[in-house]
Design an enzyme around this catalytic site. Structure first.
Site, PDB file in Angstrom:
ATOM      1  CE  LYS A  19      -4.576   0.619  -0.196  1.00  0.00           C
ATOM      2  NZ  LYS A  19      -5.304   0.592  -0.218  1.00  0.00           N
ATOM      3  CG  ASP A  24      -7.535   2.860  -0.826  1.00  0.00           C
ATOM      4  OD1 ASP A  24      -7.530   1.974  -0.775  1.00  0.00           O
ATOM      5  OD2 ASP A  24      -7.393   4.231   0.292  1.00  0.00           O
TER       6      ASP A  24
HETATM    7  P1  NDP Z   1     -12.660   7.770  -2.868  1.00  0.00           P
HETATM    8  O1  NDP Z   1     -11.583   8.590  -2.612  1.00  0.00           O
HETATM    9  O2  NDP Z   1     -13.238   7.485  -4.004  1.00  0.00           O
HETATM   10  O3  NDP Z   1     -14.408   8.155  -2.285  1.00  0.00           O
HETATM   11  C1  NDP Z   1     -14.360   8.090  -0.284  1.00  0.00           C
HETATM   12  C2  NDP Z   1     -15.349   7.987   0.620  1.00  0.00           C
HETATM   13  O4  NDP Z   1     -15.311   8.209   1.306  1.00  0.00           O
HETATM   14  C3  NDP Z   1     -15.889   9.532  -0.330  1.00  0.00           C
HETATM   15  O5  NDP Z   1     -17.563   9.890  -0.434  1.00  0.00           O
HETATM   16  C4  NDP Z   1     -15.839  10.513   0.696  1.00  0.00           C
HETATM   17  O6  NDP Z   1     -15.671  11.704   1.289  1.00  0.00           O
HETATM   18  C5  NDP Z   1     -15.363   9.869   1.876  1.00  0.00           C
HETATM   19  N1  NDP Z   1     -14.202   9.610   3.121  1.00  0.00           N
HETATM   20  C6  NDP Z   1     -12.568   9.828   2.867  1.00  0.00           C
HETATM   21  N2  NDP Z   1     -11.850  10.063   4.132  1.00  0.00           N
HETATM   22  C7  NDP Z   1     -13.381  10.066   5.108  1.00  0.00           C
HETATM   23  C8  NDP Z   1     -12.794  10.403   6.559  1.00  0.00           C
HETATM   24  N3  NDP Z   1     -11.924  10.423   7.023  1.00  0.00           N
HETATM   25  N4  NDP Z   1     -14.371  10.856   6.858  1.00  0.00           N
HETATM   26  C9  NDP Z   1     -15.132  10.577   6.318  1.00  0.00           C
HETATM   27  N5  NDP Z   1     -15.641  10.435   4.973  1.00  0.00           N
HETATM   28  C10 NDP Z   1     -14.076  10.061   4.358  1.00  0.00           C
HETATM   29  O7  NDP Z   1     -11.941   6.225  -1.909  1.00  0.00           O
HETATM   30  P2  NDP Z   1     -13.112   4.254  -2.196  1.00  0.00           P
HETATM   31  O8  NDP Z   1     -14.131   4.610  -2.722  1.00  0.00           O
HETATM   32  O9  NDP Z   1     -12.095   4.496  -3.253  1.00  0.00           O
HETATM   33  O10 NDP Z   1     -12.948   4.044  -0.746  1.00  0.00           O
HETATM   34  C11 NDP Z   1     -13.421   3.866  -0.236  1.00  0.00           C
HETATM   35  C12 NDP Z   1     -13.005   2.786   0.950  1.00  0.00           C
HETATM   36  O11 NDP Z   1     -12.933   1.745   0.239  1.00  0.00           O
HETATM   37  C13 NDP Z   1     -11.406   3.215   1.429  1.00  0.00           C
HETATM   38  O12 NDP Z   1     -11.500   2.314   3.073  1.00  0.00           O
HETATM   39  C14 NDP Z   1     -10.763   2.319   0.599  1.00  0.00           C
HETATM   40  O13 NDP Z   1      -9.307   1.343   1.456  1.00  0.00           O
HETATM   41  C15 NDP Z   1     -11.500   0.935   0.664  1.00  0.00           C
HETATM   42  N6  NDP Z   1     -11.173   0.303  -0.698  1.00  0.00           N
HETATM   43  C16 NDP Z   1     -11.271   0.400  -1.929  1.00  0.00           C
HETATM   44  C17 NDP Z   1     -11.363  -0.429  -3.183  1.00  0.00           C
HETATM   45  C18 NDP Z   1     -11.000   0.735  -4.700  1.00  0.00           C
HETATM   46  O14 NDP Z   1     -10.817  -0.263  -5.581  1.00  0.00           O
HETATM   47  N7  NDP Z   1     -11.010   1.202  -4.794  1.00  0.00           N
HETATM   48  C19 NDP Z   1     -11.205  -1.325  -2.764  1.00  0.00           C
HETATM   49  C20 NDP Z   1     -11.240  -2.307  -1.638  1.00  0.00           C
HETATM   50  C21 NDP Z   1     -11.360  -1.024  -0.283  1.00  0.00           C
HETATM   51  P3  NDP Z   1     -15.333  12.960   0.889  1.00  0.00           P
HETATM   52  O15 NDP Z   1     -15.851  13.048  -1.335  1.00  0.00           O
HETATM   53  O16 NDP Z   1     -15.543  14.918   1.519  1.00  0.00           O
HETATM   54  O17 NDP Z   1     -13.769  13.099   1.096  1.00  0.00           O
HETATM   55  O1  2IT Z   2      -8.178  -1.672  -0.747  1.00  0.00           O
HETATM   56  C1  2IT Z   2      -7.227  -2.372  -1.714  1.00  0.00           C
HETATM   57  O2  2IT Z   2      -7.363  -3.645  -2.273  1.00  0.00           O
HETATM   58  C2  2IT Z   2      -7.509  -1.107  -3.217  1.00  0.00           C
HETATM   59  N1  2IT Z   2      -7.764   0.317  -2.604  1.00  0.00           N
HETATM   60  C3  2IT Z   2      -7.454  -2.123  -3.969  1.00  0.00           C
HETATM   61  C4  2IT Z   2      -6.369  -2.230  -4.237  1.00  0.00           C
HETATM   62  C5  2IT Z   2      -5.684  -2.552  -6.018  1.00  0.00           C
HETATM   63  O3  2IT Z   2      -4.426  -3.009  -5.755  1.00  0.00           O
HETATM   64  O4  2IT Z   2      -6.692  -3.188  -7.235  1.00  0.00           O
END
Ligand code: NDP
Ligand code: 2IT
Length: 450
Positions: free
Chosen positions: A124, A164
């Site tokens: 990461k 992420d």
């Molecule tokens: P994005 O940046 O696309 O979206 C994040 C969302 O969460 C936004 O709505 C953001 O609000 C909100 N957010 C982020 N930080 C905070 C905080 N500290 N407090 C309140 N709201 C918050 O990220 P992803 O959708 O990609 O990721 C979301 C979660 O999923 C994370 O935990 C990530 O690690 C996990 N994840 C992501 C994967 C991926 O493929 N993208 C895969 C597996 C897990 P705002 O717009 O106001 O910042």
């Molecule tokens: O938390 C996660 O699994 C991710 N943000 C996706 C990682 C990836 O390599 O696709």
């Protein structure tokens, strides 16, 4: 070392890294019976080794903002484990990023990636850079500066980053362009690339889709389905957006979404049209979620993360899908979910549920899906993108979706089987931790003391 000694060893070495310790403690509690059964893993100090990053790269990122001012950020890449494949995991750009946050994410990623059945190690990275309020040109200059250092440490057989929080299609494009320029090489060094330049169909949707496939599998064990269920979703980014789409596809009703300012409660439920609006609002116009409430005449509640509970989780519902960030569901929130007779909580985010909240859910019979199992669809599809890049091929949407459905079903079944085998039937958290750990521990044993 005894179980308690291992835990205090890890705590002492990583004092003040609260998120990392939280993630480690959960896994250690789950795999304790494995360590009892496998004296060889204890003798080889597998757990002590797996909690120490193979390499942690920490670097300065200098860039210039639109006013011509020099800005300084921190960049990191945690290369946690290469036991079963190249380091693999996302990059997070958010002001809350610290070594502890990235180490917890890299640690979880080891087991998640093992569960996918694909050959990917755990990693990461990221930065405390905040893309919010920055122009596209500022984001591009930051990504170029970040990659000018990261490029020394990654390639498509060594370490393959992805997105992420704060890193989506726009950032992956700038990072990929910078890497290609520095290395003079067009390779699959990043996943989540655009369709047409090495990206895989369905990667954008995969985490959210996979989460809901996983939840549907869980519901089926109780002869139920998501059809007709009222669902709470937090977040409004990549994972939340496609979880919402897939819940609608299965006939469920999504009544909430959120960002860091608060949440909307739309009692009538999302529709495909409303989702298009949300995606445009968050990904194109980069606005705040209150605009959704203004447009669709529903409620907006401002949330202060310092409050002792989040009213989003007190909205009556059947299922809950936290898809924003770590520790967004605390004990009080879990009590609200239990009081409202929520049947299932599926983690789209990484470690969104605090340890106390997990205990409350499990003790009260709420089906609980840990992120390392239920959100693994994203990295699994990244693995499929890597394979397509190595082969120089592009699979169709249907092919990738079919593989994703199969992988999520396998993770579901493997987690349940491991939970049963180790005396915790129905406990997906214990099962996922054990199944992931066994695979990595076996690989570490086979490869010797390296
Ligand atoms: P994005 O940046 O696309 O979206 C994040 C969302 O969460 C936004 O709505 C953001 O609000 C909100 N957010 C982020 N930080 C905070 C905080 N500290 N407090 C309140 N709201 C918050 O990220 P992803 O959708 O990609 O990721 C979301 C979660 O999923 C994370 O935990 C990530 O690690 C996990 N994840 C992501 C994967 C991926 O493929 N993208 C895969 C597996 C897990 P705002 O717009 O106001 O910042
Ligand atoms: O938390 C996660 O699994 C991710 N943000 C996706 C990682 C990836 O390599 O696709």
């Amino acid at each position: 070392m005894s179980f308690e000694e291992i835990l205090s060893f890890v705590k002492k070495r990583n004092a003040h890294e609260l998120e990392f310790i939280q993630a480690v403690e959960e896994v250690l509690l789950s795999v304790a019976p494995v360590l009892d059964r496998h004296a060889e893993y204890r003798n080889l100090k597998i757990f002590e080794r797996i909690t120490e990053p193979e390499r942690l790269i920490y670097f300065r990122v200098n860039w210039m903002d639109d006013q011509g001012q020099v800005q300084v950020n921190r960049g990191y890449r945690v290369q946690m484990s290469s036991a079963i494949g190249p380091y693999k995991g996302g990059l997070r750009f958010h002001p809350s990023v610290t070594a502890s946050v990235l180490k917890f994410l890299a640690f979880e990623q080891i087991f998640k990636n093992a569960l996918t059945g694909l050959p990917m190690g755990g990693g990461k990275g990221g930065s405390d850079f905040d893309p919010k309020g920055k122009s596209d040109n500022e984001v591009m200059r930051f990504c170029q500066a970040f990659m000018s250092e990261l490029a020394r440490h990654i390639d498509d057989r060594t370490d393959v980053p992805a997105g992420d929080i704060g890193v989506g299609g726009r950032e992956i494009g700038f990072l990929f362009g910078a890497y290609k320029k520095i290395k003079n090489e067009f390779s699959g060094v990043l996943t989540g690339k655009g369709i047409g330049w090495g990206g895989s169909l369905i990667r954008t949707e995969a985490t959210g889709y996979g989460l809901i496939y996983f939840a549907e599998n869980m519901m089926q064990t109780k002869k139920e389905s998501l059809k007709g269920k009222t669902c709470l979703v937090s977040g409004s980014g990549n994972v939340a957006q496609y979880a919402i789409e897939k819940i609608m596809h299965f006939g469920g009703k999504v009544v909430t979404a959120s960002d860091s300012s608060g949440f909307i409660y739309d009692e009538a439920g999302f529709t495909p049209e409303k989702l298009v609006f949300l995606i445009d609002l968050k990904d194109v116009r980069r606005g705040r979620i209150k605009e959704y409430a203004d447009k669709y005449k529903c409620s907006f509640f401002a949330v202060n993360p310092k409050d002792d509970f989040n009213p989003l989780w007190a909205v009556p519902a059947d299922c809950a899908f936290p898809c924003a960030t770590q520790n967004e569901v605390n004990a009080k929130d879990a009590e609200h979910l239990v009081k409202n007779k929520v049947k299932l909580l599926g983690e789209g985010a990484n470690m969104p549920t605090s340890p106390e909240a997990i205990n409350i859910l499990i003790d009260n019979g709420v089906m609980y899906a840990p992120g390392k199992a239920s959100n693994a669809g994203g990295v699994a599809t990244s693995g499929l993108e890597m394979t397509q890049n190595y082969m120089g091929q592009n699979w169709t949407r249907e092919e990738v979706d079919k593989k994703l459905i199969g992988i999520m079903k396998t993770i579901h079944d493997t987690s349940l089987a491991a939970a049963k085998e180790y005396g915790k039937p129905g406990n997906y958290m214990v099962g996922a931790n054990i199944a992931g750990f066994l695979k990595v521990a076996g690989a570490m044993q086979a490869q010797g003391l390296i």
